[in-house]
Structures are given as C-alpha cells and as structure tokens.
Design an enzyme around this catalytic site. Structure first.
Site, PDB file in Angstrom:
ATOM      1  N   GLY A 139      -7.809   5.380  -6.491  1.00  0.00           N
ATOM      2  CA  GLY A 139      -6.473   5.670  -6.972  1.00  0.00           C
ATOM      3  C   GLY A 139      -5.913   6.901  -6.277  1.00  0.00           C
ATOM      4  N   SER A 140      -5.148   7.648  -7.029  1.00  0.00           N
ATOM      5  CA  SER A 140      -4.387   8.740  -6.417  1.00  0.00           C
ATOM      6  C   SER A 140      -5.247   9.888  -5.909  1.00  0.00           C
ATOM      7  CB  SER A 140      -3.365   9.280  -7.419  1.00  0.00           C
ATOM      8  OG  SER A 140      -2.492   8.233  -7.776  1.00  0.00           O
TER       9      SER A 140
END
Lengths: 523, 492
Positions: free
Chosen positions: B219-220
C-alpha cells in the site's frame, strides 16, 4: 644319586599376578567409567563389586599356587578380564533402564553369580587333584548330560523364555541346563572316545577311499546326533544343538584322526540342517532374517523378524572404529543387549578396536586350551582339553557369527561376558578344568629320584594308551629304575609294573589296565 | 593325537579370523550405510538427546534443554513461548525443527565447525559435548510492546536498530506455544501440530508473518520507495510540484484510480512531492511512478533489497517488485499501480522496516540480524555478529529529504497517532487493498525515531484492518502500535 638333576620346570605364577592386575584394571576401570559417564559418579556399590572381583581374582591365584602351581598363567587373567568387562556392560544396561524409570539390577545378580562361579571353580580345582578321575564317570556323564539336555522338556520344570524352551525353574531359580551339559558331555565324549578310538578308527569297510565305521560303533554317535536334533526340534534351540554336535564331531576327529568322521558328521549336520531349514518355521524365519535382514517386511515381523539383528548392526556401526566410549551408547535400542546381544553393546562402546581385542583375548584362551591338550600326556586329558577349548571357539563363533551375519542367528551367550548365571558358572568350570589339566601338562615329570622323594607327586607317570607305548611293557622296568640322567620320553616312560604301586594312586592303575586292553585291538 | 589338535586349532583360528573380518566389515566398511538407515534412530537420538544450548534474550534463556528420564534424555522447553515462537521456532522430536532452533542448530547442538576445539577437548576429557548458547538482539520491552499492541489482531511487527541492523522486535500473530510441539508425547505433539496446520484454520499460526508467509501488498508505505526513486533521479526535490488529479486513468486502460475515500488531494490539481507524501495522494504517486519509469522504480526497490535473498539467519522471503517480463510486466499501468504499493508488489514487514531503517541511517541499509553472540558452554565467545552494510539504498541527501517528508506525515499528515511527546517521529501510513473482494484492507505503518538520532525503525501490519475492519487505516490502527514499540526502545 650321582645323576645330574634335570632342568625342571618350576611353578611360576608371577606372570599371572601381573596379568591379573591388568585384567582387573580393565574390568574395574570400565565399571567406574560407566558410572562416571552416565551418572557423574562412581557406580553405587563400586567398592563392593570391585572388591569382589579383586578377591575372586587373587583368591583363585592363591588356590592355584597351592593346588595347581604349574597351571597355565594366562587363562585366569583372561577370564577375570572378560568377566569384568561384561559386568561393566551389564551395569551400563542397568543404568540405561534406571534412567528411564524401570528398575534393573542385573549387574548385582551377575556379581553374585560370578562370585559363586569362581568359588565353585576354586572348589573344583581344590577337590579334583587329577582330571583323569573324571574318566571313571564316562557313562554317568552321558546319562547326566542327556538328562540335562532333556530337562527343559519335563512338564512343570521347563520354562519357555523368548521362544526357546531351554530353561528349567527350580525353587524360583531359573537355570539353563544346556550350559552345564556341554561340560558333562565333553567329559563323556572324552571318556568314550579314548576307549573306543581304535575301534572307531580302524574297524569297518573302506568305501570310496573312506574308512567307514561299523554300524554298531555308530550307536552313541547317532544318539548324540538325535539328542542335538531333539534339542533343536523340541526346545527351539538352534545354537545349543550346533554346539553339541560340533563338539562331538571335533572330538571324534581328534580321537580317530580320521577325516571320514568329519565328513560323516558334516553329512549328518547337513542332513539335519536341510531337514530343519525346510520343516521348522522357527529356523526358516532365522534363515530368512539372515539373508534379507533389511527387507522391511522381515524387519517388521515380530517375533521371528530381523529387527533385533538389524538394530545390533546399527549399534556396531555407531561404534565404528573407536567406539562411543563407555556409557555414550544407544545399546538400549537393541533387545537383549545385556545377554545374547552384548557383543553389539561392547561394539558400540568400544568400537572395532575393542571388539578385536576381545576376540584376540578369546583366541588366546582357546589357544591356551589347545596347547594344554597338546602338552598333556594322557589321551583323556587331551580330548577333554580339546573339547572344552573348542566349545569356547564354537560358542564364540555361533554367537558372534550370528550377530555379524556370518551364519543365521542363534541364541547362545558370549562366554564370561554375557549376563546369565548358568553361562558364567559353566564357563568358569570350563576354565577350572582347563587349569587343572594344564597343571598336569606342565608339571615336570619326576625323574625317578624325584619320584622317590615325592611319591604322591605326578599324574604324568601313568597310563599310556597308545599302541606305540606298548614297548614300555611291564617287563622292561629295569633301565628306568636304575635311573637315567635324562628323563625319558613320554611314550617310553610307561610306568613299570613294579613301581606302579608306589608311585601312582590306585585309580590310575585301574584305568591303566583298561587302556592296555584297548590297545590290544588288532591293528 | 597332537596333529588333529593342531588342525582343530587352525579351524578355531579361522573361525575367530572370520569373526574379525565380519566385525570389521560391519564396523568399518558398512558403518556409514548403516548409520544412514532411516530405521536407525541413533541420529535422531543424537540430535534430540544431547544437551542443547539455550536461546538467550537479554540475559534470560527463552529456550532451554532440561534433563528428563525418557528415551531422549533432554526436553526442550520455552519460556514465553508464544511471544517468541516466531523467533525461536520449535525443536520437536515428532515435528522437526524451525526458526532459530533450525537456523542455529549447529551451534545449539555443538556440532558447528567453529566448535571443533570444544569437541576435541570433550573427546579427551570424556565429557559429553555441549551446545553453545545463542544470544539474540531482541529487546524484550519492544517485543512485549509489539505483542501487546497487536492484541488479538492478526499481523506482524518488526523493529530494527537502524545504525546496526539489530532486530529489536519480531512479532507475528497469531502465535503458538512451541512447548506443545516439543513434547516427547508423540500423540500430543502430533495433534498439536495437526491443529496448527489445519487448512480450515485461517489463523495459520506457524506462518511467520514478519518474514515470510504469503506476504502483503505494501500500500502507501511503498510511496517511500517511489519518493526515494524520484529524489535519487535528480529531477525532483521535496518541493517539486507534481500533478495530483482527482482521478488518474491508468495508461492504456479505461480504469480510473481514485484517492483514498475519493478525496481531492489538491484543488489546483497539483502539489509538492512532500505534500503528496504527507497526504498519501494516490493519483500523484501513480503519475510520478509512470514518469520515473519502471526501471527506475525497480532499481530503487532493489536498492532497498527487494528481490534479494536474505537470512537473518531466519530465512526471509524476498519482497517483490513486479517482474519486467516482456508480456505485460512493464506496462505503464502496472508501474502506476506498483508506485502506490498495489498491483503485484509484495513485501514482508521486515522489508518495510528496512526501508525506514535505511532512511533513518543516512541511506545506508544495514544487514538485519537476530544473533548477537554465540557462546561456548565455558562462556567463551564463539561468534559475534558485527554490523554490516547491506547496500547504500539512497544518498545521504535523499535520506535527509525523506526524513523531513516523513516527519511531516506524523506531524500533520496521515500518521499523527504515532506522535510521541518530545520525540521527533518520522513515519508513513499505508492502507493496502488486499485484492480480495469483501476483505477489509491491511493497515500499515512504518516509522523511525528519534529523527535526529534514530534508535529504532519499525514496520507494523494489521491484517484486514484488525478490530476496526473496513474503517481502519494505517494511521488509526497500525501507527499506535509502532508508537508503543518506538517508545519502548527510546525509554529503555
């Protein structure tokens, strides 16, 4: 006397003393080692057990000094050493059981039985002043021997342990009569063969270059063959049956010097072998396990599989060249690693090096027995010593050969080492007899002067039985009585009739008479 | 009769010689084959029956061998078994070995080559050779903080000392009690094992989530890698303004990418790199990755040790940047997805902790390690691990710029819940779509502190948002756990 005193062998027992120290050191050292490696302390009762071994060793040494001063000096130390090493291995087993929560006191029993065995050996040496006395009991020995062999078959007396019905149970004590039977039968064989050797050797037709015995001479031999086969069939004891029969054939060969007997005996053995291998499932399984031990189906079979054999091989392999050292083994994985398979326990802990040493010790013991047979002057003694020494060799071969896959596995115990009262007792009695015979063999022949000064002395002045000794007839005593400077050779040193009464005990005279009759068989 | 006696002795001699030969064949020539036979349990007993050195954490033995009265002789037992199970692994007669018990087996059982002198000594003294003790780098306080922080949620936590690479905490949940597997009771050990690997049990406690398993989309948190690539390219600095549209159409497709919750990153449609990271703007980073190109992205990933083997000495599954296969590997759409840590990027929590640690350590990525010291039974040091640079992941300048950007994430961005009063914390959140329809996203957080003198770098993942489920974000669920771990290290 104006003659030169001949160089006479003197009783020397100093060498035995030193060898005893070495043997005791090995045994007690091994025992101590087991305790130190497994429990970080000396075994409980260490000083008691060691003390017992020391007392037994030196006690026997002292008995020999007084009662058999010329006896072989190597046999006692070897027996003590093997006994001590066996004790350490059995104690090791006890410890491995105890560490796993189950009680095991086999070592204690083994110490007690060893003590009893050595004391009885000493008593035998003390009481039996002349081994030829045993010849009187030739046929008694036959009956006792056969009875002993058959005892385990008596209902209520015999006990089946681990598939083999070779035990008897009397008043809570179990005993393996076959162990003692081998001694009694050796006495019978020696007595029987020394009397009948010429008949067996000379009478009978020649067929294909082989001198075949007469049928009527075959009686006792067939009896022995049937008995040892009976042991096999009814008591499931392959090892003992091979031992008895092998012993008899070997002694027969020595007595008659006829290879035909060996071939005949071998033929009977092969016939018996083929019979049992094809008809007795117990033996069939043993042979299968011998040939294909690693086959999983045979390995898993229980009972009758090769599990124990293979586990024994694993133990030997783990020992490798130098062994794991005392107490660092896994011989508890091998069933009966304290008795029938104690060889693998020793092999694991002492390695190839240790096992070769032990085998050499046995070889020396056997060689000493055979050497005694060669040196001793009476035929009965020769045969008895040969037989006893050869039982040791046979037993060793059957046990170790079975474990190392030379032959199918059979249940016999490793002399002196394996746990088991009957075995320890029997083997110490064997050593006692060999010591007694070796004393007679090595005792210097008295020159006539010596004979006069020690009238009770020598058993060696008796009873030549060989035909070639006949020239020393009762009518030719004169030259000897006048005293020759050199002691004459054995065969011409036949006891003159006139001196017999003075120099030999009554019983010798009687057996002498019988020997003389035998030798009159036409040649 | 002497001749036949002599012949008979020859027979006896031959018999004994035969026995000598047969014994030699077995003990010398066949020994190796027989030793290797699977039915020969000696090797097993040797392994399991010897005194094994302890595994030590901060002076306390967490795995020890105690003498017992059974066929093996020693029972391995574990203190705080569940807490340390992902590190120690188990030493089981029935189920084999895992974890540190396997990785350091040679030292623990005393058979390592370095220990030859001890073995030689014991050969002469007759003492049983003893295993060495293995002392770990784990900080019990950090480990406990991570364990408590995860609570009943599935996930993992890894904490590293950035300057050395020492692993300070390594937690994987759910865990298991290695004592259940190490028992010598065959049936009990077997049952315990079967329950742990039961395919119907979605907990799968034997999987070490921190180092391996199925791995996770980052993810981020992966935007740290994308940012690093941008800064390292020389074309960007934190203040470089990049496009940040409301939606981003993946190149060559009609798929529209949105920001988290559909929010608008910037009314103007563009923002600085620093602001994009602070807000974790997906559309900005997707475009940035495509602009940098797939090769630059992959190079930067590999500099952080993606796609490389690693052993700490527990085996670590290499994290993956999507492969550049000609078929469709390097399509700009895939690069765009990868740049925000979705698509085919897969990471271990350890990998994300290494990214933070490299940034914290001025761009120098230290080789992570768990074994500090190996000591022989006489307490002599047999082996001491010295810190070793694995790679220079980014330049010192880039590291400083990254640190500043990460500080703003915690100060005033998505990671505020990782703030520690009086301590500068640098971090990055992540909320990773699992790719499975209906599953809540994984909550990520990776950080280090204090920013001016980094003592600890952490990565936390809470699977499927943990107790908050679809409401969860990295900032809400994972950051507080990271904070607790960092605090535990800083306070020690």
């Amino acid at each position: 006397m104006d003659t030169v005193e001949p160089t006479v062998a003197r009783p020397r027992r100093g060498g035995e003393l030193w060898l005893l120290l070495v043997a005791l050191g090995l045994g007690i050292g091994a025992f101590a080692n087991v305790g130190l490696r497994t429990l970080d302390q000396l075994p409980e009762n260490f000083y008691l057990y060691s003390g017992v071994l020391v007392v037994l060793g030196f006690g026997t040494h002292i008995v020999l000094r007084f009662r058999a001063p010329y006896a072989d000096q190597v046999m006692l130390p070897i027996a003590i050493g093997l006994n001590g090493i066996g004790l350490a291995a059995i104690y090791r087993y006890d410890v491995s059981q105890r560490l796993r929560g189950s009680d095991s006191t086999l070592a204690l029993g083994q110490v007690q039985m060893s003590a009893l065995a050595v004391v009885m050996a000493c008593v035998l040496i003390f009481v039996l002043r002349d081994h030829r006395v045993l010849r009187k009991f030739t046929y008694t020995a036959m009956i006792v021997g056969l009875l002993l062999v058959l005892l385990p078959l008596v209902p209520g007396l015999g006990t089946t342990i681990n598939g083999a019905q070779i035990w008897i149970n009397v008043a809570g004590f179990s005993f393996q009569p076959a162990e003692v039977a081998k001694i009694v039968l050796a006495i019978f064989f020696a007595g029987y063969l020394v009397t009948n050797r010429d008949t067996l050797a000379l009478a009978g037709r020649k067929v294909l270059g082989l001198q075949l015995p007469r049928l009527r001479d075959l009686g006792p031999i067939l009896l022995v063959w049937a008995a040892s086969l009976g042991v096999l069939v009814f008591e499931n004891d392959l090892g003992t049956s091979v031992l008895f029969f092998g012993l008899f054939v070997a002694m027969l060969y020595v007595a008659t010097e006829r290879i035909s007997w060996v071939i005949l005996g071998g033929g009977l053995l092969v016939a018996a072998g083929i019979f049992v291998a094809t008809s007795i499932p117990h033996v069939q399984q043993r042979i299968e396990a011998w040939i294909h031990p690693f086959d999983q189906a045979i390995y898993d079979k229980s009972p009758g599989g090769s599990g124990q054999l293979v586990q024994g091989l694993f133990a030997l392999a783990n020992g490798g060249t130098f062994g794991t050292g005392w107490g660092n083994d896994y011989s508890r994985l091998v069933p009966f690693s304290y008795s029938d398979f104690i060889y693998t326990a020793l092999g694991e802990q002492l390695g190839l090096t240790g096992l070769l040493g032990i085998l050499i010790a046995y070889l020396i013991l056997i060689e000493r027995g055979m050497r005694t047979a060669i040196k001793v002057r009476d035929g009965f003694g020769k045969l008895l010593a040969t037989g006893l020494a050869f039982t040791m060799a046979l037993q060793l071969f059957v046990v170790v050969g079975g474990i190392t896959r030379v032959i199918p596995l059979t249940g016999l115990t490793l002399p002196f080492i394996a746990q088991g009262g009957s075995s320890v007792l029997a083997n110490w009695l064997v050593v006692a007899l060999l010591l007694r015979i070796s004393d007679a063999a090595r005792r210097p022949r008295p020159s006539p002067s010596a004979a006069r000064s020690r009238p009770e002395a020598s058993p060696s002045t008796s009873n030549p039985w060989r035909p070639s000794t006949r020239p020393a007839s009762p009518t030719s005593p004169a030259p000897r009585r006048s005293g020759s400077a050199r002691p004459p050779q054995g065969r011409v040193r036949s006891v003159p009739a006139a001196s017999r009464g003075r120099t030999t005990p009554r019983r010798s005279r009687r057996s002498s008479g019988r020997a003389a009759r035998t030798t009159r068989t036409p040649r | 009769m002497n001749v036949p006696v002599r012949r008979l002795f020859t027979v006896a001699l031959l018999m004994v010689l035969t026995l000598m030969v047969s014994t030699t064949i077995i003990q010398f020539f066949h020994a190796d084959t027989l030793d290797a036979d699977p039915r020969n349990k000696r090797a097993t007993y040797d392994e399991y029956g010897r005194f094994r050195g302890p595994i030590v954490i901060a002076g306390d033995s967490v795995a020890v061998s105690n003498p017992v009265d059974d066929e093996y002789g020693y029972q391995r037992s574990y203190t705080d078994g569940e807490l340390y199970a992902p590190i120690t692994g188990y030493f089981s007669v029935v189920n084999g070995t895992s974890g540190m018990e396997r990785a350091e087996n040679d030292y623990l059982n005393g058979t390592a080559d370095d220990l030859w002198l001890d073995r030689l000594t014991s050969l002469f003294t007759g003492a049983q050779p003893q295993g060495s003790s293995v002392e770990l780098t784990i900080d019990p306080a950090a480990q406990k903080a991570a364990w408590d922080g995860l609570g009943d949620q599935r996930g993992a936590v890894v904490a590293i000392e950035p300057a050395t690479g020492k692993v300070l905490a390594l937690v994987s949940k759910p865990s298991y009690d290695p004592n259940d597997l190490a028992t010598h009771d065959y049936d009990a050990a077997n049952q315990a094992y079967q329950a742990l690997v039961d395919p119907d049990n979605d907990q799968q406690p034997l999987i070490n989530r921190a180092l391996g398993g199925d791995q996770y989309p980052p993810g981020s948190t992966f935007k740290l890698v994308t940012s690093s690539a941008a800064l390292e390219s020389g074309d960007y600095d934190p203040d470089t303004v990049i496009p940040a549209p409301v939606t981003y159409t993946l190149p060559g497709t009609s798929t529209e990418m949105e920001n988290y919750g559909g929010e608008i990153c910037s009314p103007s449609g563009e923002m600085t790199l620093a602001a994009a990271l602070q807000m974790s703007c997906n559309t900005a980073f997707a475009g940035l990755g495509v602009a940098l190109g797939d090769d630059a992205m992959r190079d930067q990933s590999e500099a952080y040790w993606f796609d490389h083997d690693l052993s700490i000495p527990l085996p670590v599954t290499p994290s993956r940047y999507p492969p550049d296969d000609d078929a469709d590997g390097s399509s700009p759409a895939k690069t765009a997805l990868a740049s925000i840590g979705q698509g085919d990027v897969r990471v271990t929590p350890l990998q994300m902790a290494m990214v933070s640690a490299a940034i914290a350590n001025d761009g120098s990525l230290m080789s992570p390690y768990l074994v500090d010291t190996v000591r022989a039974p006489d307490l002599d040091v047999v082996e001491q691990t010295s810190p070793d640079e694995l790679d220079r992941a980014i330049s010192s300048t880039t590291a400083d710029e990254m640190t500043d950007m990460m500080l703003s994430v915690v100060d005033d961005g998505t990671g505020t819940s990782a703030q520690i009063p009086g301590v500068e914390v640098a971090g990055k959140t992540g909320t990773a779509e699992t790719g499975v329809q209906g599953d809540a996203p994984h909550a990520w957080f990776t950080s280090f502190a204090p920013a001016d003198d980094p003592q600890v770098a952490v990565a936390v993942i809470v699977e499927n948002g943990g107790s908050l489920g679809s409401e969860a974000t990295g900032g809400r669920v994972a950051a507080p756990i990271a904070k607790a771990v960092m605090q535990a290290v800083i306070d020690r």
